[in-house]
Design an enzyme around this catalytic site. Sequence first.
Site, mmCIF file in Angstrom:
data_model
loop_
_atom_site.group_PDB
_atom_site.id
_atom_site.type_symbol
_atom_site.label_atom_id
_atom_site.label_comp_id
_atom_site.label_asym_id
_atom_site.label_seq_id
_atom_site.Cartn_x
_atom_site.Cartn_y
_atom_site.Cartn_z
ATOM 1 C CD GLU A 58 -31.841 -5.588 7.246
ATOM 2 O OE1 GLU A 58 -31.523 -6.751 7.030
ATOM 3 O OE2 GLU A 58 -31.049 -4.634 7.136
ATOM 4 C CG HIS A 109 -30.701 -0.870 7.711
ATOM 5 N ND1 HIS A 109 -30.381 -1.965 6.944
ATOM 6 C CD2 HIS A 109 -30.187 0.200 7.042
ATOM 7 C CE1 HIS A 109 -29.719 -1.580 5.874
ATOM 8 N NE2 HIS A 109 -29.589 -0.274 5.909
ATOM 9 C CG ASN A 146 -26.793 -3.715 3.394
ATOM 10 O OD1 ASN A 146 -27.663 -3.527 2.555
ATOM 11 N ND2 ASN A 146 -26.402 -2.771 4.217
ATOM 12 C CB SER A 160 -26.422 0.736 6.099
ATOM 13 O OG SER A 160 -25.323 1.561 5.762
#
Length: 738
Positions: free
Chosen positions: A476, A464, A514, A443
Amino acid sequence: MTYTNFTVETDADGIALVTWDMPDKSMNVFTEEVMDEIDAIIDAVVADDAIKGAVFTSGKKDSFSGGADITMLKKMFDIIQTEKAKDPEKAVQMLFDGAGRMSWLWRKLETCGKPWVSAINGTCMGGAFELSLACHGRIAADSPAVKMALPEVKIGIFPGAGGTQRVPRLTNQQDALQMMTQGSSLTPSRAKAMGLIHDVVPPKKLIAAAKAMIAAGLKPVQPWDEKGFKLPGGKIYTPAGANLWPAASAILRRETNMNYPGAAAILKCVYEGLQVPFDTALKIEQRYFAQVLQTTEAGSMIRSLFVSLQELNKGARRPDGVKPTRFKKIGVLGAGFMGAGIAYVTAKAGIPVVLLDRTMEAAEKGKAHSEGLVTKAMQKGRATAEEKEKLLSLITPTTDYAEIEGADLIIEAVFEDSEVKKTATEQGEAQLKPSGIFASNTSTIPITALAKNSKRPKNFIGIHFFSPVDRMMLVEIIMGKRTGDKALAVAMDYVRAIKKTPIVVNDTRGFYVNRCVLRYMNEAFQMLIEGVPPAMIENAAKMAGMPVGPLALTDETAIDLAQKIMKQTIRDLGEKAVDPEQVKLIDTMVDTHGRHGRKNGKGFYDYPAKPAKKHLWPDLKTLYPQQDADSIDFEELKQRFLAVIALEAARVMEEGIVTDPREADVGSILAFGFAPYTGGTLSYIDGMGVAEFVAMAEKLRRKYGKQFKVPKLLKEMADNGETFYTRFDPYAQMDEAA
C-alpha cells in the site's frame, strides 16, 4: 510473404524456422493478428513442397510466450456484453466460436501433414504451451528461465485450447489433473519426466536439436491420431480410474468448496474427453470453455487477477511527467522483522541497501534474516551460491546515519511509536539527497501526522508492506495530505523494482487493507459471542473462499495486538467506537487466560509441539452458551463474512480513500486473500448486483447490527443501476488524464 510478428527462414535441408518476435513488446502474446499470421504460416508451410517440416521458437530472450494479450481478452468480454444486450443467442454463438478459435488452429497445425517441433527457450504459458503440445516434437532449453504451465485456473478459466485433452493423453491422469487444477509451473526436467516434452538440451543447441528431430524422420501424426492409441494411465473405466476419479472429485470439493467453475470444468473435460475420439473431445472442451467464460467468477477473476493486476504492475496509477527513478542506494531504518524483510527484497532486486539499527548486533541480525532466506532458496534449488554472495554483498548493516547519505529513498520501519518515528525521520532526512524521498512503513499511524516531523512533507509518503515481506505481493502506498507527485512516482518505481504490486491509498486510520481485515476478525468475535461453535465459524469463512479462518488469522497477528488496537481506538474515537462485548472477549482471552496467539503457543487455537497439528482451544466453546449447530444458517454465516468486508471496501471508496476499483479488488485478494473467485471486494458487490447486495446487507443489519449498515454510496448506485466499474470507471479517468 512477410509477417509483422514472425520471420520464416528455410534452410538447405528444407526445414523452416518460424521465429515469433513481436515488435515493441518484451514478451510475445497472442493477439488476433498473431493468430491470423500463424494460420497463414501453417498454410504456407503445407503449400511449399520444398519444406519438409517446421520449428517454432521465440526471438525473445528467456521467453517463449506469456499467453493471451490482456487487451484481446478485455475486447472479447466487452464485445460479448454489448452483443448480449442486442441478441443473447448471437452473443453466445460468437463466444463459442471465439472460444474455439485457438483450439482448432492448433488442431489444424497438428493434422497439416508436415512435422512441427516447438523449441521452448523460456517462459511458456497457457495457449503457448498448448501450441507446443500440438507440435509433434517438443524440446526445451536446459535453463532456469524455462517454465511451462497451464495457469488459466488461477484467473477463473481453464486450458481451453486443447490442454485438457492433450495433457492427459501424454501423461497419467492424476498428474494431468494436478498440474491443471493447480496451475503449477513445470521445470524442463519435470515436463520431460511427465512425457509432455521429448528432450532437454543446452540453450545453444536448442534449434539444432529441434531441426535434428525433423531430419531424423519425425512423424507428422500425433499419438492420439494413430490407430490403436492407448492412454498412458489407462481408460477411465478401469480399476485405476475407479481409484482416481472419486478421490479427484472429493479433493476438488475440499480445495475449492466448488467456488471455482473453471477448476470443476477441468475434471469434466478430462473425464468426458478421454472417452471419445479426439475431435469430439475438443468440441466438449470448447463447450465447457464457452460456458465457463460466461460465469460471473470467470469475468471477475480475469478482470482483477489478469487485466487489472497487469495494469497495476505496469504502473497504471503512476503520475505522468515524472522521470523514472533508477535506485542507487536505499536506506532502511530499523532492522527488525519488517525492516530486515524490506532489506532482503531490495537487495534481491539488485539495489544496494543500508540497514540501520540502534546496535550493530541488531543490524547484523537483520542482515542474517536475508542470509537465512537465501539459504532456504538454495536448498530448494531456487538460488545459487553466487546469487547468495551477490545479494548479501548489497546489504550494509550499520548504526551510523552517515552511511545513508545520498540515498534515493529511505524507508522507516522502526517500532510503532510516534516519538521513535519522529527521531528516525529527523535523523534520516538529514542524510537524504535533495531530491530524495522519505517513506514510513507504519501500519497504524496516519501519514499526515507523521509528515509533521518532516521538513519536506511533499517528499514524505507511506510505503506499507505486509508480513512476511518476502512472500506478500501487495504494497500500500499511502498519500499524506501534502504528498507530491514526485514522492508517489518514486514510491511506485521502487515497488515495481522489487516486483510487488502497488495500490495507492489516501490517508486514513488503518488505510484500506487493515480496515477490511479488522471487520473480518470482529465479525468472528461477534459470532463467538452469539454462541456459534468455533469450528463452524472457521469452516464458514473458508467455505466462503477465505484462505484462513478469522480466529486463526487473529492468532497469527496476535490477540494482544487486537487488544492494543481496541484500546487505542477507544482513546482516539471514544467508547462507542468498539463493541464492549468484543472488548470483554479479547480481555478474557489475554488477561484471564494468557492466550496471546501463535507467538506464545496458545490463542483461539492450541499449538502443540510438532509434528502435532494446531487445533481449536477446547475451552473456547465454554466462554459463551453454544447454539445448536443444526439450527444455524450456514450460508448466512458465509454471507456475513464476505458482506462485512465488502461493505467496508464500499465505505473506503465513498470516503475517497481508494479511488480506483482495480486497486480495491486486487488489494483485497493479494493482501488477505478475499475470496479470489469473486474478483475482490467490489467485484463481489458488482457480480451479485448492487441492488441485490444492498437488500442482503439490510437484512443482515436488521438481524445482526450496525456493521452491516449500507453506505449512502451503495444506495445511490442501486437506485441508478450503477456498478463500481461504471461509477468509478478507471479507464475513463485515464482518458480524461490523457
